[in-house]
Design a protein around this motif. Structure first.
Motif, PDB file in Angstrom:
ATOM      1  N   PRO A   1      -1.876   1.427  -8.847  1.00  0.00           N
ATOM      2  CA  PRO A   1      -2.788   0.540  -8.113  1.00  0.00           C
ATOM      3  C   PRO A   1      -1.998  -0.568  -7.397  1.00  0.00           C
ATOM      4  O   PRO A   1      -0.933  -0.972  -7.883  1.00  0.00           O
ATOM      5  CB  PRO A   1      -3.655  -0.078  -9.214  1.00  0.00           C
ATOM      6  N   VAL A   2      -2.518  -1.047  -6.267  1.00  0.00           N
ATOM      7  CA  VAL A   2      -1.819  -2.079  -5.500  1.00  0.00           C
ATOM      8  C   VAL A   2      -1.565  -3.336  -6.352  1.00  0.00           C
ATOM      9  O   VAL A   2      -0.503  -3.961  -6.252  1.00  0.00           O
ATOM     10  CB  VAL A   2      -2.612  -2.448  -4.213  1.00  0.00           C
ATOM     11  N   GLY A   3      -2.539  -3.674  -7.202  1.00  0.00           N
ATOM     12  CA  GLY A   3      -2.378  -4.857  -8.053  1.00  0.00           C
ATOM     13  C   GLY A   3      -1.170  -4.734  -8.983  1.00  0.00           C
ATOM     14  O   GLY A   3      -0.466  -5.718  -9.240  1.00  0.00           O
ATOM     15  N   THR A   4      -0.935  -3.526  -9.482  1.00  0.00           N
ATOM     16  CA  THR A   4       0.214  -3.290 -10.359  1.00  0.00           C
ATOM     17  C   THR A   4       1.511  -3.428  -9.572  1.00  0.00           C
ATOM     18  O   THR A   4       2.488  -4.019 -10.047  1.00  0.00           O
ATOM     19  CB  THR A   4       0.123  -1.878 -10.983  1.00  0.00           C
TER      20      THR A   4
ATOM     21  N   GLU B   1       0.896  -9.933   3.094  1.00  0.00           N
ATOM     22  CA  GLU B   1       0.007  -9.014   2.358  1.00  0.00           C
ATOM     23  C   GLU B   1      -1.287  -9.681   1.892  1.00  0.00           C
ATOM     24  O   GLU B   1      -2.017  -9.097   1.102  1.00  0.00           O
ATOM     25  CB  GLU B   1       0.749  -8.443   1.144  1.00  0.00           C
ATOM     26  N   LEU B   2      -1.565 -10.897   2.351  1.00  0.00           N
ATOM     27  CA  LEU B   2      -2.821 -11.543   1.951  1.00  0.00           C
ATOM     28  C   LEU B   2      -3.937 -11.061   2.870  1.00  0.00           C
ATOM     29  O   LEU B   2      -3.786 -11.090   4.095  1.00  0.00           O
ATOM     30  CB  LEU B   2      -2.680 -13.067   2.032  1.00  0.00           C
ATOM     31  N   ASP B   3      -5.052 -10.598   2.266  1.00  0.00           N
ATOM     32  CA  ASP B   3      -6.123 -10.029   3.076  1.00  0.00           C
ATOM     33  C   ASP B   3      -6.996 -11.094   3.730  1.00  0.00           C
ATOM     34  O   ASP B   3      -7.512 -10.900   4.817  1.00  0.00           O
ATOM     35  CB  ASP B   3      -7.018  -9.123   2.203  1.00  0.00           C
ATOM     36  N   ASP B   4      -7.163 -12.208   3.021  1.00  0.00           N
ATOM     37  CA  ASP B   4      -8.116 -13.211   3.477  1.00  0.00           C
ATOM     38  C   ASP B   4      -7.460 -14.187   4.461  1.00  0.00           C
ATOM     39  O   ASP B   4      -6.597 -14.980   4.080  1.00  0.00           O
ATOM     40  CB  ASP B   4      -8.664 -13.953   2.250  1.00  0.00           C
ATOM     41  N   PRO B   5      -7.882 -14.162   5.730  1.00  0.00           N
ATOM     42  CA  PRO B   5      -7.246 -15.034   6.727  1.00  0.00           C
ATOM     43  C   PRO B   5      -7.396 -16.519   6.390  1.00  0.00           C
ATOM     44  O   PRO B   5      -6.548 -17.327   6.754  1.00  0.00           O
ATOM     45  CB  PRO B   5      -7.980 -14.705   8.038  1.00  0.00           C
ATOM     46  N   GLN B   6      -8.483 -16.855   5.680  1.00  0.00           N
ATOM     47  CA  GLN B   6      -8.684 -18.256   5.294  1.00  0.00           C
ATOM     48  C   GLN B   6      -7.616 -18.723   4.317  1.00  0.00           C
ATOM     49  O   GLN B   6      -7.116 -19.841   4.409  1.00  0.00           O
ATOM     50  CB  GLN B   6     -10.066 -18.428   4.662  1.00  0.00           C
ATOM     51  N   THR B   7      -7.284 -17.859   3.361  1.00  0.00           N
ATOM     52  CA  THR B   7      -6.234 -18.198   2.389  1.00  0.00           C
ATOM     53  C   THR B   7      -4.894 -18.342   3.103  1.00  0.00           C
ATOM     54  O   THR B   7      -4.131 -19.270   2.827  1.00  0.00           O
ATOM     55  CB  THR B   7      -6.133 -17.102   1.306  1.00  0.00           C
ATOM     56  N   VAL B   8      -4.633 -17.457   4.043  1.00  0.00           N
ATOM     57  CA  VAL B   8      -3.382 -17.521   4.807  1.00  0.00           C
ATOM     58  C   VAL B   8      -3.297 -18.869   5.517  1.00  0.00           C
ATOM     59  O   VAL B   8      -2.258 -19.548   5.476  1.00  0.00           O
ATOM     60  CB  VAL B   8      -3.313 -16.368   5.847  1.00  0.00           C
ATOM     61  N   GLU B   9      -4.380 -19.260   6.132  1.00  0.00           N
ATOM     62  CA  GLU B   9      -4.402 -20.514   6.880  1.00  0.00           C
ATOM     63  C   GLU B   9      -4.226 -21.716   5.943  1.00  0.00           C
ATOM     64  O   GLU B   9      -3.487 -22.657   6.246  1.00  0.00           O
ATOM     65  CB  GLU B   9      -5.727 -20.594   7.665  1.00  0.00           C
ATOM     66  N   LYS B  10      -4.884 -21.676   4.798  1.00  0.00           N
ATOM     67  CA  LYS B  10      -4.750 -22.764   3.814  1.00  0.00           C
ATOM     68  C   LYS B  10      -3.301 -22.914   3.372  1.00  0.00           C
ATOM     69  O   LYS B  10      -2.769 -24.017   3.290  1.00  0.00           O
ATOM     70  CB  LYS B  10      -5.606 -22.474   2.574  1.00  0.00           C
TER      71      LYS B  10
ATOM     72  N   ALA C   1       0.833  -1.215   0.000  1.00  0.00           N
ATOM     73  CA  ALA C   1       0.000   0.000   0.000  1.00  0.00           C
ATOM     74  C   ALA C   1       0.867   1.265   0.000  1.00  0.00           C
ATOM     75  O   ALA C   1       0.551   2.234  -0.695  1.00  0.00           O
ATOM     76  CB  ALA C   1      -0.935  -0.011   1.207  1.00  0.00           C
ATOM     77  N   GLU C   2       1.949   1.232   0.762  1.00  0.00           N
ATOM     78  CA  GLU C   2       2.851   2.398   0.795  1.00  0.00           C
ATOM     79  C   GLU C   2       3.502   2.620  -0.574  1.00  0.00           C
ATOM     80  O   GLU C   2       3.672   3.754  -1.019  1.00  0.00           O
ATOM     81  CB  GLU C   2       3.974   2.183   1.814  1.00  0.00           C
ATOM     82  N   ILE C   3       3.923   1.515  -1.203  1.00  0.00           N
ATOM     83  CA  ILE C   3       4.558   1.622  -2.524  1.00  0.00           C
ATOM     84  C   ILE C   3       3.558   2.165  -3.533  1.00  0.00           C
ATOM     85  O   ILE C   3       3.885   3.031  -4.349  1.00  0.00           O
ATOM     86  CB  ILE C   3       5.108   0.254  -2.984  1.00  0.00           C
ATOM     87  N   ALA C   4       2.328   1.661  -3.447  1.00  0.00           N
ATOM     88  CA  ALA C   4       1.277   2.118  -4.361  1.00  0.00           C
ATOM     89  C   ALA C   4       1.082   3.627  -4.210  1.00  0.00           C
ATOM     90  O   ALA C   4       0.965   4.358  -5.199  1.00  0.00           O
ATOM     91  CB  ALA C   4      -0.024   1.371  -4.076  1.00  0.00           C
ATOM     92  N   GLU C   5       1.085   4.088  -2.963  1.00  0.00           N
ATOM     93  CA  GLU C   5       0.903   5.511  -2.701  1.00  0.00           C
ATOM     94  C   GLU C   5       2.099   6.309  -3.233  1.00  0.00           C
ATOM     95  O   GLU C   5       1.934   7.320  -3.913  1.00  0.00           O
ATOM     96  CB  GLU C   5       0.746   5.714  -1.187  1.00  0.00           C
TER      97      GLU C   5
ATOM     98  N   ARG D   1       0.802 -17.281  -4.863  1.00  0.00           N
ATOM     99  CA  ARG D   1       0.595 -16.335  -3.749  1.00  0.00           C
ATOM    100  C   ARG D   1       1.736 -16.335  -2.741  1.00  0.00           C
ATOM    101  O   ARG D   1       1.632 -15.719  -1.676  1.00  0.00           O
ATOM    102  CB  ARG D   1      -0.700 -16.696  -3.015  1.00  0.00           C
ATOM    103  N   LEU D   2       2.803 -17.037  -3.094  1.00  0.00           N
ATOM    104  CA  LEU D   2       3.894 -17.221  -2.132  1.00  0.00           C
ATOM    105  C   LEU D   2       4.487 -15.905  -1.631  1.00  0.00           C
ATOM    106  O   LEU D   2       4.692 -15.721  -0.428  1.00  0.00           O
ATOM    107  CB  LEU D   2       4.976 -18.102  -2.763  1.00  0.00           C
ATOM    108  N   TYR D   3       4.750 -14.979  -2.547  1.00  0.00           N
ATOM    109  CA  TYR D   3       5.338 -13.704  -2.128  1.00  0.00           C
ATOM    110  C   TYR D   3       4.385 -12.923  -1.226  1.00  0.00           C
ATOM    111  O   TYR D   3       4.800 -12.361  -0.220  1.00  0.00           O
ATOM    112  CB  TYR D   3       5.712 -12.854  -3.347  1.00  0.00           C
ATOM    113  N   GLU D   4       3.107 -12.911  -1.614  1.00  0.00           N
ATOM    114  CA  GLU D   4       2.137 -12.186  -0.785  1.00  0.00           C
ATOM    115  C   GLU D   4       2.040 -12.811   0.600  1.00  0.00           C
ATOM    116  O   GLU D   4       1.882 -12.117   1.602  1.00  0.00           O
ATOM    117  CB  GLU D   4       0.749 -12.210  -1.429  1.00  0.00           C
ATOM    118  N   TYR D   5       2.155 -14.126   0.645  1.00  0.00           N
ATOM    119  CA  TYR D   5       2.130 -14.826   1.929  1.00  0.00           C
ATOM    120  C   TYR D   5       3.348 -14.425   2.773  1.00  0.00           C
ATOM    121  O   TYR D   5       3.221 -14.055   3.939  1.00  0.00           O
ATOM    122  CB  TYR D   5       2.107 -16.336   1.680  1.00  0.00           C
ATOM    123  N   ILE D   6       4.520 -14.486   2.166  1.00  0.00           N
ATOM    124  CA  ILE D   6       5.750 -14.132   2.889  1.00  0.00           C
ATOM    125  C   ILE D   6       5.715 -12.670   3.335  1.00  0.00           C
ATOM    126  O   ILE D   6       6.131 -12.325   4.432  1.00  0.00           O
ATOM    127  CB  ILE D   6       6.994 -14.395   2.008  1.00  0.00           C
ATOM    128  N   ASP D   7       5.191 -11.801   2.464  1.00  0.00           N
ATOM    129  CA  ASP D   7       5.152 -10.368   2.770  1.00  0.00           C
ATOM    130  C   ASP D   7       4.056 -10.007   3.780  1.00  0.00           C
ATOM    131  O   ASP D   7       3.942  -8.842   4.167  1.00  0.00           O
ATOM    132  CB  ASP D   7       4.904  -9.553   1.485  1.00  0.00           C
TER     133      ASP D   7
END
Lengths: 184, 96
Positions: free
Chosen positions: A154-157, B35-44, A145-149, B27-33
């Motif tokens: 967009p965060v997806g990008t 940054e995953l919003d859904d707690p269920q996905t994190v748990e899976k 989010a900070e990088i996006a800002e 989703r590995l990087y998002e998991y490590i970072d």
């Protein structure tokens, strides 16, 4: 010096100048040269100080500063140098290094043999679109989010550029390690 | 074809954590970072990594890589630049 300006100065030092190292790192990766990076940081700080009244208290100061730095770079510095060639987004494959070497070095011990200068060079060689998100995230520890800002994306990008930038950086370091004989 | 590809689970059979290797890899990087919003996905993903002999080493490798970059990619601002900037701000203020 008046009381107001003394307060402004103290506040600026505490909130903004705490991020000088981050600004310098990003400036160095944008310009690719230490003297240019120093000038860019100095210009950025001067602008930020002039605009300090417009900075919204409580928002992310680091992202605000990086935005100023990046815009200053685009407007002043890039004009001097050749524009970076745009990335061929579709043609470069972003392969996972792990898949290539999991039988030989699955825990990535080869990274330990690579010297700092080589890592910095490899980061510098990334296309700018990937380089800056990688620096902000993996060197400076900013959230998506900070990088996006900071980069006004967009965060997806940010997520996809980070993914591809990391893969490329890995690939580059892997090739270097192979060349140097760090991987058997 | 590398052995890990032939072992990769796709549909059918029981999947560790009810998620397949491909989805975990994506989703590995998002998991490590974190940054995953859904707690269920994190748990899976967490359960998958606990059980999957293919994905856990990959996860370990990516973490080693990111740790390495954070420890070796940084350059500090030169002390002289810091001094110059602090001085410039002091001077700017005393002009007011």
């Amino acid at each position: 010096m008046g009381e107001d300006s003394a307060r402004k100065q103290r506040e600026f030092e505490r909130e903004a100048l705490a991020h000088l190292d981050t600004l310098y790192n990003v400036a160095l990766r944008l310009t690719g040269s230490a003297p240019d990076a120093e000038d860019l940081v100095q210009d950025t700080v001067t602008k930020a100080y002039g605009a300090w009244d417009k900075y919204e208290r409580g928002t992310n100061c680091r992202a605000w500063l990086v935005t100023i730095l990046r815009n200053t770079f685009i407007n002043q510095y890039r004009r001097k140098s050749k524009r970076p060639t745009p990335v061929e987004f579709e043609t470069v494959q972003d392969v996972s290094v792990f898949e290539a070497l999991q039988d030989r070095d699955p825990s990535g011990t080869f990274f330990r043999f690579i010297v700092d200068d080589e890592v910095k060079r490899a980061i510098q060689e990334l296309p700018e679109e990937f380089r800056i998100p990688v620096v902000l995230s993996d060197v400076e520890g900013l959230s998506y989010a900070e990088i996006a800002e900071a980069l006004e994306l967009p965060v997806g990008t940010v997520k996809s550029r980070l993914f591809r930038g990391r893969r490329r950086l890995q690939q580059r370091l892997y090739e270097y390690a192979l060349e140097m004989g760090y991987i058997g | 074809m590398a052995f890990w590809k032939t072992l990769r689970r796709k549909g059918g059979g029981a999947l560790p954590g009810d998620i397949d290797c491909e989805a975990v890899t994506a989703r590995l990087y998002e998991y490590i970072d974190g940054e995953l919003d859904d707690p269920q996905t994190v748990e899976k993903i967490r359960r998958h990594l606990d059980l999957c002999k293919l994905c856990f080493p990959h996860y370990d490798f990516e973490k080693a890589f990111l740790r390495y970059i954070s420890e070796h990619g940084r350059t500090s601002a030169p002390p002289e630049l810091k001094r110059r900037i602090f001085k410039a701000i002091l001077e700017e203020e005393s002009r007011d």
